[in-house]
Structure formats: structure tokens, C-alpha cells
Design an enzyme around this catalytic site. Structure first.
Site, PDB file in Angstrom:
ATOM      1  N   LYS A 111       0.832  -1.206   0.000  1.00  0.00           N
ATOM      2  CA  LYS A 111       0.000   0.000   0.000  1.00  0.00           C
ATOM      3  C   LYS A 111       0.870   1.261   0.000  1.00  0.00           C
ATOM      4  CE  LYS A 111      -4.022  -2.042   2.299  1.00  0.00           C
ATOM      5  NZ  LYS A 111      -4.659  -2.216   3.618  1.00  0.00           N
ATOM      6  N   LYS A 191      -5.218 -10.869  -5.628  1.00  0.00           N
ATOM      7  CA  LYS A 191      -6.411 -11.262  -4.886  1.00  0.00           C
ATOM      8  C   LYS A 191      -7.613 -10.441  -5.353  1.00  0.00           C
ATOM      9  CE  LYS A 191      -6.584  -8.212  -0.874  1.00  0.00           C
ATOM     10  NZ  LYS A 191      -6.946  -8.097   0.521  1.00  0.00           N
ATOM     11  N   LYS A 194     -11.889  -4.997  -4.282  1.00  0.00           N
ATOM     12  CA  LYS A 194     -12.626  -3.872  -4.857  1.00  0.00           C
ATOM     13  C   LYS A 194     -11.662  -2.836  -5.456  1.00  0.00           C
ATOM     14  CE  LYS A 194     -15.915  -0.552  -4.936  1.00  0.00           C
ATOM     15  NZ  LYS A 194     -16.970  -0.487  -5.904  1.00  0.00           N
TER      16      LYS A 194
END
Ligand code: ADP
Length: 329
Positions: A111, A191, A194
Site C-alpha cells: 500500500k 487477490k 474492490k
């Protein structure tokens, strides 16, 4: 009866990944344990987000969880920021959380790479998760495989705190995985998530599900209809394991390995099974959606219930850490 805690971000969409990896397990566990399920809005704000829609997305996630089968008569559903003790315990735990381990977390590194300026909250993310679970002294944490590293760190934080302030005070939480603990996205690359735009949403209609499934990645070695495939490395087969009967799964695997049918045939059976399984959830979703006040009342009651436990833990933790008790009014 063990206490179970798990959380989900208000990402705006429940999808087959977080459903098969975690939420379906939650629905089962509510019949067996004392379960607390939380929409973790404080986690969501560690990444760029739109303040104008965060509240709406939080309500939508709670609506989705109820539609997916969480029953407020059997479990507690609440919003993280409605229980301020999560933030307080988070701070208290930052004093024992090991910085080196935080920096080594794969999710943090992934991230952080995607952000120009990395906020401290992103590094702190697993400490807040530890606070979520330890606040209720929960023993079991049903999550997907991507959360295992955070769970290990959570246990380390509990051990360090216990060592310093109270042997055995916090139990070391254990992860509960499902057979479908890692569902890849339709692209077959990362994975299902969203934020990566590779999902099938839990409340999408039959046509959309089929249109998305048709071009989805399968075993890359299976180029033509005549090539045999390997279900063990095919994401479509992983999803079959979530929605098809054991007999169907055996048949699917056999037909794949022997090139007995094409990928599209395999996907058609899967689409039919997904659509049938999701139909009652779509109906419930429409009903809850039409009554947001009911969802808000469920969240209010949930927060009130868990705050009783949260306050007790915080009072004990403050005392054990030596903080001066405030004088009564
Ligand atoms: P997202 O990754 O979509 O933002 P969350 O991070 O809020 O979802 O995860 C909610 C739960 O669902 C976690 O326990 C996580 O491990 C699980 N989960 C999310 N995506 C997947 C996936 N693709 N496969 C398996 N489990 C998943």
C-alpha cells in the site's frame, strides 16, 4: 463459548473474495460462538478516500453483511468509530508494538508503494487491528489468508503487553481460515479486491455475473478446448469449491483434467450455482436497503452492547499501565 471478532473495511462492495474468504464463515460461526463483527471505518481512512461518501459506504457495508446472512439476534454488528475505545487501546498498544515488524508487513509495503506520501496510520494499521481484537479479548479471528501476517503481529503485541503489564491478560488470538482462503480476481493476477476492480459483487444481477465470469482467467496453460487443464491452479475451480457440491467439484475437476469440456461449460455451471446461492441475499439486500433506519438501529444497538466490554477492558488496561484514574465528577 469462545469469542469471535472480525472486521471488514467499508470498501463499498462485498464480493466473492471477502465473502468466501471471511464473511461466509462469519455467518456459520454466529450459530456456534459469541460473535462480534465490525465495519472498520477507521482502517479505511488510512488510504486516500472521499469523506463525502465514507458514511454512506459504511452503512452500505453493514447492509451487505446483514443481507449476506449476519443475524443481529445471533451476533453483534457495529461500526468501529462508534466505539472510541478502539482508538484508545490502539494508542496504548503503539507503546509496545515493534516498529521493525510493522515495517516488514507485506500489506504495508504494497500500500505504501501506491501512495506518494505515506501516512503513519498506514504503518499503524496492524496495531489498530490488534486493538480491535484485544479490546474484546477475542480468541478466534475468521479472516482470509492475506491477514495471517497481521494476526501473527497481533499475537506478538499481545505477548509483549502481557509480558510488561500482566501475564495472561490478553489471550493470543488464533486465525480461522476457510477452504477458499484466497480467491483471486477475475484477471487471475492478484487477490480479488474492490480496489483492483477485479471482483464479482455479491448483489450483482445474473446477467452481470455471467458477463464478468465469461472472460475470467483460467489455467493459463489451457489454450485451446483440446488442452487438458489443471484445476489446482485455476481460480474458477477455487470459486467452484465455494459454490458447487462435492460431486459437482469432482466432476468439474475430472472434465477439466481430461479436456472433457471447455472452460465456458465449466463457467456456465459455476455461474448457475453462484446465481442460485446469491438469490436470497439479493432479496434481503433490497429489503434492508429500503429501510436504512433499521440498519442504523442495529448498528446503534451493536455498539452499545460491545461498549460495555470495551470500557471494562480499557479501565483494566489503564490501571495495569499505571495511568492515574480521573477523579469522579
Ligand atoms: P478488501 O480486500 O476487498 O478491501 P477487506 O480487506 O476489508 O476486503 O477484507 C475483509 C476480509 O475478507 C478479510 O478477512 C480478508 O482476509 C478477506 N478477503 C478479502 N479479499 C479476499 C480474497 N480475495 N480472498 C480471500 N479472502 C479475502
Amino acid at each position: 463459548m469462545a469469542r469471535v471478532f472480525s472486521g471488514i473495511q467499508p470498501s463499498g462492495e462485498l464480493h466473492l473474495g471477502n465473502y468466501l474468504g471471511a464473511v461466509r464463515n462469519w455467518v456459520r460461526l454466529q450459530d456456534q460462538h459469541e460473535c462480534l463483527f465490525c465495519v472498520v471505518d477507521l482502517h479505511a481512512i488510512t488510504q486516500p478516500y472521499e469523506p463525502a461518501t465514507l458514511g454512506e459506504r459504511t452503512l452500505e457495508m453493514a447492509t451487505g453483511l446483514l443481507a449476506a446472512g449476519l443475524d443481529p439476534a445471533k451476533c453483534t454488528v457495529f461500526v468501529q468509530s462508534h466505539v472510541p475505545e478502539h482508538s484508545e487501546l490502539n494508542w496504548l498498544l503503539t507503546t509496545v508494538a515493534p516498529l521493525g515488524e510493522l515495517e516488514r508487513q507485506t500489506q504495508y509495503k504494497d500500500k505504501a508503494q501506491r501512495q506518494e506520501s505515506v501516512p503513519a496510520g498506514l504503518l499503524n494499521y496492524p496495531i489498530l487491528q490488534a486493538a480491535d481484537v484485544l479490546l474484546y479479548k477475542a480468541e478466534l479471528v475468521p479472516v482470509g489468508e492475506d491477514q495471517l501476517q497481521h494476526l501473527e503481529l497481533m499475537r506478538e503485541i499481545a505477548r509483549r503487553w502481557n509480558h510488561r503489564f500482566g501475564a495472561g491478560y490478553f489471550p493470543e488470538p488464533q486465525a480461522l481460515l476457510t477452504p477458499t482462503k484466497r480467491v483471486l480476481g477475475l484477471d487471475g493476477q492478484a487477490k480479488m479486491s474492490k480496489s483492483l476492480g477485479n471482483t464479482i459483487g455479491l448483489f450483482e444481477d445474473a446477467d452481470t455475473i455471467w458477463e464478468k465470469l465469461k472472460p475470467a482467467a483460467t489455467d493459463p496453460a489451457r489454450v485451446t478446448r483440446k488442452d487438458p487443464g489443471n484445476p489446482d491452479i485455476c481460480n474458477i475451480f477455487t470459486i467452484h469449491q465455494g459454490f458447487s457440491t462435492p460431486a459437482q467439484q469432482a466432476d468439474v475437476a475430472h472434465k477439466c483434467r481430461t479436456a472433457g469440456w471447455g472452460c465456458l461449460d465449466c463457467k456456465r455451471l459455476l455461474a448457475d450455482n453462484i446465481i442460485a446461492a446469491l438469490a436470497p441475499m439479493r432479496e434481503r439486500h433490497a429489503r434492508y436497503r429500503a429501510d436504512p433506519e433499521r440498519v442504523r438501529a442495529i448498528l446503534r444497538d451493536g455498539a452499545a452492547r460491545v461498549r460495555v466490554i470495551a470500557r471494562k477492558t480499557i479501565t483494566e488496561v489503564r490501571a495495569r499501565m499505571g495511568l492515574l484514574e480521573a477523579a469522579e465528577d
